[in-house]
Write an enzyme that holds these catalytic residues in place. Structure first.
Site, PDB file in Angstrom:
ATOM      1  N   ARG A   1       0.821  -1.225   0.000  1.00 18.82           N
ATOM      2  CA  ARG A   1       0.000   0.000   0.000  1.00 18.82           C
ATOM      3  C   ARG A   1       0.848   1.265   0.000  1.00 18.82           C
ATOM      4  NH1 ARG A   1      -5.488  -0.529   2.206  1.00 18.82           N
ATOM      5  NH2 ARG A   1      -6.109  -2.583   1.553  1.00 18.82           N
TER       6      ARG A   1
ATOM      7  N   ARG B   1      -3.319   6.693   1.280  1.00 19.49           N
ATOM      8  CA  ARG B   1      -3.798   7.865   2.026  1.00 19.49           C
ATOM      9  C   ARG B   1      -2.794   8.532   2.959  1.00 19.49           C
ATOM     10  NH1 ARG B   1      -9.062   5.030   4.099  1.00 19.49           N
ATOM     11  NH2 ARG B   1      -7.498   3.395   4.047  1.00 19.49           N
TER      12      ARG B   1
ATOM     13  N   ARG C   1      -7.234  12.306  -4.741  1.00 18.34           N
ATOM     14  CA  ARG C   1      -8.440  11.542  -4.404  1.00 18.34           C
ATOM     15  C   ARG C   1      -9.619  12.494  -4.151  1.00 18.34           C
ATOM     16  NH1 ARG C   1     -12.169   9.332  -1.956  1.00 18.34           N
ATOM     17  NH2 ARG C   1     -12.057   7.592  -0.486  1.00 18.34           N
TER      18      ARG C   1
ATOM     19  N   ASP D   1      -7.221  -2.326  -7.083  1.00 18.82           N
ATOM     20  CA  ASP D   1      -7.579  -3.028  -5.847  1.00 18.82           C
ATOM     21  C   ASP D   1      -7.832  -4.491  -6.145  1.00 18.82           C
ATOM     22  OD1 ASP D   1      -8.332  -2.247  -2.914  1.00 18.82           O
ATOM     23  OD2 ASP D   1      -9.739  -3.790  -3.538  1.00 18.82           O
TER      24      ASP D   1
ATOM     25  N   TYR E   1     -14.815 -11.770   0.391  1.00 14.14           N
ATOM     26  CA  TYR E   1     -15.561 -10.538   0.140  1.00 14.14           C
ATOM     27  C   TYR E   1     -16.790 -10.795  -0.722  1.00 14.14           C
ATOM     28  CZ  TYR E   1     -11.762  -7.767   2.133  1.00 14.14           C
ATOM     29  OH  TYR E   1     -10.837  -7.219   2.990  1.00 14.14           O
TER      30      TYR E   1
HETATM   31  O1  CP3 Z   1      -0.059  -1.488  -2.536  1.00 18.19           O
HETATM   32  C1  CP3 Z   1      -0.422  -0.573  -3.294  1.00 18.19           C
HETATM   33  O2  CP3 Z   1      -0.005   0.616  -3.162  1.00 18.19           O
HETATM   34  C2  CP3 Z   1      -1.297  -0.905  -4.476  1.00 18.19           C
HETATM   35  C3  CP3 Z   1      -2.694  -0.707  -4.336  1.00 18.19           C
HETATM   36  C4  CP3 Z   1      -3.562  -1.601  -3.441  1.00 18.19           C
HETATM   37  C5  CP3 Z   1      -4.777  -1.151  -2.898  1.00 18.19           C
HETATM   38  N1  CP3 Z   1      -5.390  -2.201  -2.296  1.00 18.19           N
HETATM   39  C6  CP3 Z   1      -5.293   0.227  -2.997  1.00 18.19           C
HETATM   40  C7  CP3 Z   1      -6.320   0.671  -2.048  1.00 18.19           C
HETATM   41  C8  CP3 Z   1      -3.427  -2.959  -3.095  1.00 18.19           C
HETATM   42  C9  CP3 Z   1      -2.293  -3.938  -3.383  1.00 18.19           C
HETATM   43  C10 CP3 Z   1      -4.598  -3.324  -2.375  1.00 18.19           C
HETATM   44  C11 CP3 Z   1      -4.843  -4.677  -1.869  1.00 18.19           C
HETATM   45  C12 CP3 Z   1      -6.041  -4.979  -1.084  1.00 18.19           C
HETATM   46  N2  CP3 Z   1      -7.276  -4.375  -1.136  1.00 18.19           N
HETATM   47  C13 CP3 Z   1      -6.119  -6.030  -0.152  1.00 18.19           C
HETATM   48  C14 CP3 Z   1      -5.019  -7.032   0.141  1.00 18.19           C
HETATM   49  C15 CP3 Z   1      -3.968  -6.519   1.005  1.00 18.19           C
HETATM   50  C16 CP3 Z   1      -4.415  -6.065   2.378  1.00 18.19           C
HETATM   51  O3  CP3 Z   1      -4.221  -4.877   2.649  1.00 18.19           O
HETATM   52  O4  CP3 Z   1      -4.895  -6.903   3.130  1.00 18.19           O
HETATM   53  C17 CP3 Z   1      -7.421  -6.017   0.393  1.00 18.19           C
HETATM   54  C18 CP3 Z   1      -7.977  -6.962   1.444  1.00 18.19           C
HETATM   55  C19 CP3 Z   1      -8.146  -4.977  -0.260  1.00 18.19           C
HETATM   56  C20 CP3 Z   1      -9.569  -4.622  -0.085  1.00 18.19           C
HETATM   57  C21 CP3 Z   1      -9.711  -3.213   0.318  1.00 18.19           C
HETATM   58  N3  CP3 Z   1      -9.574  -2.118  -0.534  1.00 18.19           N
HETATM   59  C22 CP3 Z   1      -9.970  -2.705   1.623  1.00 18.19           C
HETATM   60  C23 CP3 Z   1     -10.185  -3.558   2.852  1.00 18.19           C
HETATM   61  C24 CP3 Z   1      -9.985  -1.302   1.526  1.00 18.19           C
HETATM   62  C25 CP3 Z   1     -10.270  -0.306   2.607  1.00 18.19           C
HETATM   63  C26 CP3 Z   1      -8.962  -0.096   3.278  1.00 18.19           C
HETATM   64  C27 CP3 Z   1      -8.969   1.006   4.268  1.00 18.19           C
HETATM   65  O5  CP3 Z   1      -7.857   1.151   4.845  1.00 18.19           O
HETATM   66  O6  CP3 Z   1      -9.968   1.691   4.451  1.00 18.19           O
HETATM   67  C28 CP3 Z   1      -9.699  -0.972   0.185  1.00 18.19           C
HETATM   68  C29 CP3 Z   1      -9.556   0.412  -0.374  1.00 18.19           C
HETATM   69  C30 CP3 Z   1      -8.225   0.782  -0.887  1.00 18.19           C
HETATM   70  N4  CP3 Z   1      -7.486   0.012  -1.740  1.00 18.19           N
HETATM   71  C31 CP3 Z   1      -7.534   1.999  -0.619  1.00 18.19           C
HETATM   72  C32 CP3 Z   1      -6.349   1.936  -1.362  1.00 18.19           C
HETATM   73  C33 CP3 Z   1      -5.288   2.994  -1.472  1.00 18.19           C
HETATM   74  C34 CP3 Z   1      -8.042   3.161   0.216  1.00 18.19           C
HETATM   75  C35 CP3 Z   1      -8.976   3.908  -0.679  1.00 18.19           C
HETATM   76  C36 CP3 Z   1      -9.242   5.322  -0.316  1.00 18.19           C
HETATM   77  O7  CP3 Z   1     -10.084   5.568   0.576  1.00 18.19           O
HETATM   78  O8  CP3 Z   1      -8.678   6.225  -0.975  1.00 18.19           O
END
Ligand code: CP3
Length: 360
Positions: free
Chosen positions: A29, A33, A42, A79, A155
């Site tokens: 990640r 943010r 964003r 994502d 999910y």
């Molecule tokens: O690593 C990176 O920089 C690449 C981008 C990336 C995102 N999600 C962007 C994102 C990657 C590799 C993921 C993986 C992901 N997404 C996983 C597996 C890894 C992990 O963290 O467990 C999972 C389970 C998800 C599902 C997901 N997407 C969740 C649970 C959330 C909410 C997370 C939160 O902290 O609120 C997301 C949204 C998401 N995916 C964001 C980002 C940057 C936040 C979005 C935002 O509000 O701008």
């Protein structure tokens, strides 16, 4: 169009257990943010889904952390939930609540109605990969990724994240063959998705199995690892004359490293609950390792960050500055992390040297 050769190949070399000139580091990640420039874009764009589905924006976000930090890899911005979204489940985000699906699949009928995502439904991902690779110009390698078949199913069945995942676990125990049908479909979709990313320009791939660790050992083998193994077996291992290494990360998988090391991946990602030195003893030279700083350490002082990074690299052993090791966090970076903390970490990792005369 031919791509320029990599100027910094340390990530790929470490994943393939070849010698490196410094320990490579990237952060799960790393685009997100905690970066003010991410938050600004964003806000301007309005929604996360629009951000990731628009290649110009997604490319900009992918490159943001590389402009600030001396990282050894980029990871393309989208994502893991794009696959179920492309299968028609309708991904949306509620501010402060995380991802949700409009149409979860909780019974046999809805699972049997699903099919592989149409190619064009994920073309925004592949366009972003190609654009990122082009704009990187060989600076560092680009990582593509997917969720694991099991983590995607979590999910898809629950319809959102969950504390205990009781809906999908109930299906696992009461209707295992129905869940297996979903996992097989997901496996094919993951293979297709990763291979498309490789063709579009991804130079390494990672499978995020965020929820594998909540299973018992035998369920982990049957419902997660078996399908990850299928995916790895069906990946393109080479593209454009270059090897494409693969990384598997099961959060909470520390007890099953022996099994995981045989799944065919080049490297295993570790969470911070697992001791890196012990993990290395267990897997030997079968796979490279990636990890595993507790993301919460980045909330501490710069000197504490350096101490923890040094401790981790020392525990891996002498070849931490040689091969088979990639520094990373044990899970995604927290949105509360200060940019200065990441600067301190990257510097600590790149400056780390074993004390002369030590013979670990
Ligand atoms: O690593 C990176 O920089 C690449 C981008 C990336 C995102 N999600 C962007 C994102 C990657 C590799 C993921 C993986 C992901 N997404 C996983 C597996 C890894 C992990 O963290 O467990 C999972 C389970 C998800 C599902 C997901 N997407 C969740 C649970 C959330 C909410 C997370 C939160 O902290 O609120 C997301 C949204 C998401 N995916 C964001 C980002 C940057 C936040 C979005 C935002 O509000 O701008």
């Amino acid at each position: 169009m031919a791509h320029p050769p990599l100027k910094n190949n340390n990530l790929i070399r470490a994943l393939l257990c070849q010698p490196v000139d410094r320990t490579p580091i990237w952060l799960m990640r790393q685009a997100g943010r905690y970066l003010p420039e991410y938050r600004a874009l964003r806000e301007r764009v309005g929604s996360f889904v629009t951000l990731m589905k628009t290649p110009d924006y997604a490319t900009e976000v992918t490159l943001q952390p590389l402009q600030r930090f001396d990282l050894d890899a980029a990871i393309v911005f989208f994502d893991i939930l794009t696959i179920p979204d492309a299968m028609g489940l309708g991904l949306y985000f509620v501010e402060g609540e995380g991802p949700k699906f409009m149409h979860p699949v909780r019974d046999e009928k809805s699972i049997d109605r699903l099919s592989l995502p149409p190619q064009e439904s994920l073309s925004y991902v592949y366009d972003t990969v190609t654009q990122c690779r082009h704009e990187l110009g060989g600076k560092v390698p680009l990582i593509g990724f997917s969720g694991s078949p099991w983590t995607l199913a979590c999910y898809m069945v629950e319809g959102e994240g969950s504390r205990d995942f009781h809906i999908v676990k109930k299906m696992l125990y009461k209707n295992p063959e129905i869940l297996q049908r979903l996992l097989k479909l997901n496996s094919q979709a993951v293979v297709q998705h990763l291979n498309q990313q490789i063709e579009a320009g991804a130079q390494a791939v990672m499978i995020f199995d965020t929820w594998g660790g909540m299973l018992n050992h035998s369920a982990y083998r049957e419902f997660s690892l078996q399908h990850i193994t299928y995916v790895i077996e069906n990946l393109k291992r080479q593209h454009d004359g270059q090897q494409i290494p693969s990384i598997v990360f099961t959060k909470g998988g520390g007890q099953w490293l022996q099994d995981m090391a045989k799944c065919g991946a080049n490297a295993l990602g570790l969470d911070w609950m697992t001791d890196l030195g012990s993990a290395r003893q267990i897997v030997g030279d079968q796979v490279a390792l990636q990890g595993n700083l507790d993301p919460a350490v980045l909330l501490a002082s710069n000197s504490q960050i350096k101490d923890e990074a040094d401790r981790i690299m020392t525990s891996f052993g002498k070849t931490a500055d040689g091969s088979g090791y990639v520094f990373n966090l044990g899970h995604g970076i927290s949105k509360d992390t200060e940019v200065e903390a990441v600067e301190a970490l990257v510097e600590a990792v790149h400056q780390f040297r074993f004390p002369t005369g030590s013979s670990i």
